[in-house]
Design a protein around this motif. Structure first.
Motif, mmCIF file in Angstrom:
data_model
loop_
_atom_site.group_PDB
_atom_site.id
_atom_site.type_symbol
_atom_site.label_atom_id
_atom_site.label_comp_id
_atom_site.label_asym_id
_atom_site.label_seq_id
_atom_site.Cartn_x
_atom_site.Cartn_y
_atom_site.Cartn_z
ATOM 1 N N ALA A 154 33.301 29.192 42.422
ATOM 2 C CA ALA A 154 34.175 28.065 42.108
ATOM 3 C C ALA A 154 35.639 28.444 42.327
ATOM 4 C CB ALA A 154 33.945 27.593 40.676
ATOM 5 N N PHE A 155 36.021 29.643 41.899
ATOM 6 C CA PHE A 155 37.396 30.101 42.065
ATOM 7 C C PHE A 155 37.760 30.184 43.542
ATOM 8 C CE2 PHE A 155 40.778 33.101 42.576
ATOM 9 C CZ PHE A 155 41.628 32.881 41.500
ATOM 10 N N LEU A 156 36.913 30.846 44.316
ATOM 11 C CA LEU A 156 37.236 31.069 45.730
ATOM 12 C C LEU A 156 37.221 29.790 46.563
ATOM 13 C CD1 LEU A 156 35.355 34.404 46.470
ATOM 14 C CD2 LEU A 156 37.809 34.073 46.119
ATOM 15 N N THR A 157 36.477 28.788 46.150
ATOM 16 C CA THR A 157 36.402 27.557 46.936
ATOM 17 C C THR A 157 37.385 26.483 46.468
ATOM 18 O OG1 THR A 157 34.565 26.719 45.587
ATOM 19 C CG2 THR A 157 33.998 27.925 47.615
ATOM 20 N N ASP A 158 38.037 26.696 45.342
ATOM 21 C CA ASP A 158 38.996 25.722 44.837
ATOM 22 C C ASP A 158 40.340 25.931 45.551
ATOM 23 O OD1 ASP A 158 41.128 24.534 43.249
ATOM 24 O OD2 ASP A 158 39.601 24.228 41.712
ATOM 25 N N PRO A 159 40.878 24.892 46.186
ATOM 26 C CA PRO A 159 42.132 25.066 46.932
ATOM 27 C C PRO A 159 43.354 25.333 46.064
ATOM 28 C CG PRO A 159 41.496 22.758 46.898
ATOM 29 C CD PRO A 159 40.349 23.539 46.283
ATOM 30 N N LEU A 160 43.238 25.194 44.753
ATOM 31 C CA LEU A 160 44.379 25.446 43.872
ATOM 32 C C LEU A 160 44.389 26.856 43.283
ATOM 33 C CD1 LEU A 160 44.538 22.042 41.959
ATOM 34 C CD2 LEU A 160 45.818 22.764 43.981
ATOM 35 N N HIS A 161 43.373 27.657 43.602
ATOM 36 C CA HIS A 161 43.291 29.020 43.077
ATOM 37 C C HIS A 161 43.453 30.033 44.204
ATOM 38 C CE1 HIS A 161 41.422 26.782 39.800
ATOM 39 N NE2 HIS A 161 41.757 27.804 39.037
ATOM 40 N N ARG A 162 44.136 31.129 43.889
ATOM 41 C CA ARG A 162 44.344 32.190 44.866
ATOM 42 C C ARG A 162 44.177 33.548 44.190
ATOM 43 N NH1 ARG A 162 44.196 28.390 47.593
ATOM 44 N NH2 ARG A 162 45.424 27.837 49.407
ATOM 45 N N VAL A 216 43.973 44.399 46.766
ATOM 46 C CA VAL A 216 44.175 45.634 47.510
ATOM 47 C C VAL A 216 42.828 46.338 47.476
ATOM 48 C CG1 VAL A 216 45.356 47.860 47.556
ATOM 49 C CG2 VAL A 216 46.613 45.795 46.921
ATOM 50 N N THR A 217 42.304 46.665 48.636
ATOM 51 C CA THR A 217 40.976 47.267 48.706
ATOM 52 C C THR A 217 41.009 48.632 49.385
ATOM 53 O OG1 THR A 217 40.517 46.177 50.822
ATOM 54 C CG2 THR A 217 39.818 45.022 48.827
ATOM 55 N N GLU A 218 39.951 49.369 49.097
ATOM 56 C CA GLU A 218 39.670 50.611 49.799
ATOM 57 C C GLU A 218 38.197 50.523 50.149
ATOM 58 O OE1 GLU A 218 41.368 54.785 48.911
ATOM 59 O OE2 GLU A 218 39.509 54.601 47.749
ATOM 60 N N GLY A 219 37.896 50.309 51.405
ATOM 61 C CA GLY A 219 36.521 50.036 51.801
ATOM 62 C C GLY A 219 36.073 48.737 51.170
ATOM 63 N N ALA A 220 34.947 48.777 50.465
ATOM 64 C CA ALA A 220 34.415 47.578 49.808
ATOM 65 C C ALA A 220 34.756 47.545 48.318
ATOM 66 C CB ALA A 220 32.899 47.516 49.991
ATOM 67 N N GLU A 221 35.746 48.359 47.899
ATOM 68 C CA GLU A 221 36.127 48.393 46.494
ATOM 69 C C GLU A 221 37.502 47.762 46.297
ATOM 70 O OE1 GLU A 221 36.541 51.539 42.801
ATOM 71 O OE2 GLU A 221 36.801 52.292 44.827
ATOM 72 N N ILE A 222 37.591 46.838 45.346
ATOM 73 C CA ILE A 222 38.878 46.254 44.985
ATOM 74 C C ILE A 222 39.568 47.218 44.014
ATOM 75 C CG2 ILE A 222 40.054 44.313 43.900
ATOM 76 C CD1 ILE A 222 37.683 42.546 44.731
ATOM 77 N N LEU A 223 40.751 47.683 44.402
ATOM 78 C CA LEU A 223 41.511 48.617 43.576
ATOM 79 C C LEU A 223 42.461 47.887 42.624
ATOM 80 C CD1 LEU A 223 42.530 51.270 46.248
ATOM 81 C CD2 LEU A 223 40.446 51.177 44.849
ATOM 82 N N ALA A 224 42.994 46.755 43.103
ATOM 83 C CA ALA A 224 43.937 45.980 42.305
ATOM 84 C C ALA A 224 43.868 44.534 42.759
ATOM 85 C CB ALA A 224 45.354 46.513 42.475
ATOM 86 N N PHE A 225 44.280 43.631 41.859
ATOM 87 C CA PHE A 225 44.279 42.209 42.199
ATOM 88 C C PHE A 225 45.367 41.487 41.420
ATOM 89 C CE2 PHE A 225 42.109 42.108 38.229
ATOM 90 C CZ PHE A 225 42.354 40.848 37.697
ATOM 91 N N ALA A 226 45.703 40.323 41.913
ATOM 92 C CA ALA A 226 46.558 39.372 41.196
ATOM 93 C C ALA A 226 45.976 38.001 41.503
ATOM 94 C CB ALA A 226 47.999 39.470 41.665
ATOM 95 N N SER A 227 45.783 37.196 40.461
ATOM 96 C CA SER A 227 45.212 35.866 40.669
ATOM 97 C C SER A 227 46.106 34.819 40.040
ATOM 98 C CB SER A 227 43.809 35.778 40.055
ATOM 99 O OG SER A 227 43.869 35.909 38.646
ATOM 100 N N GLY A 228 46.027 33.612 40.572
ATOM 101 C CA GLY A 228 46.865 32.553 40.044
ATOM 102 C C GLY A 228 46.376 31.170 40.417
#
Length: 142
Positions: A33-41, A45-57
């Protein structure tokens, strides 16, 4: 290490996130739902297939003013903190918000979160007095 904005086809990456980055395990329905909603982003930052850090809004729409942007959360895996990953992710997220026409970007954090507050000041954020109210467990940490 650059950041990128997740798209709907990044669901598998989000679902594959190992414990320790988000507050809770990633919920498949909520992630989709988050990824398909046009109002969410979300910028990651990844290393290979691992997310090291994120920011969402979330883009906030108003009937009487231009859209603004609320930063929901910023996080970095403990083993990767203090390496600039959160700064890269948050900068990418703010750039995305501005490119989408948002005027005004804001967030809130706890007074004792000195690391986050230092990051936000380094990015030019203006610290203002703020009082928050929550209902229905809005601020529950577990």
């Amino acid at each position: 290490m650059p950041a990128r904005i997740l798209a709907p086809d990044d669901l598998a990456l989000l679902l594959g996130t190992a414990p320790g980055l988000f507050d809770r395990p990633v919920d498949p329905a909520q992630a989709k739902a988050f990824l398909t909603d046009p109002l969410h982003r979300m910028a990651v930052v990844t290393e290979g297939a691992e997310i090291l850090a994120f920011a969402s809004g979330t883009i906030l729409l108003h009937p009487d003013q231009p859209p603004s942007f609320f930063v929901n959360e910023v996080g970095t895996r403990e083993a990767h903190q203090r390496r600039g990953h959160a700064k890269v992710a948050l900068t990418a997220l703010m750039d995305e918000a501005r490119a989408m026409g948002c005027q005004g970007i804001w967030l809130g954090t706890e007074a004792e979160n000195t690391a986050a507050r230092a990051l936000y000041r380094r990015l030019g954020g203006e610290e203002v007095p703020f009082i928050g109210y929550g209902w229905d467990g809005a601020f529950d940490l577990d």
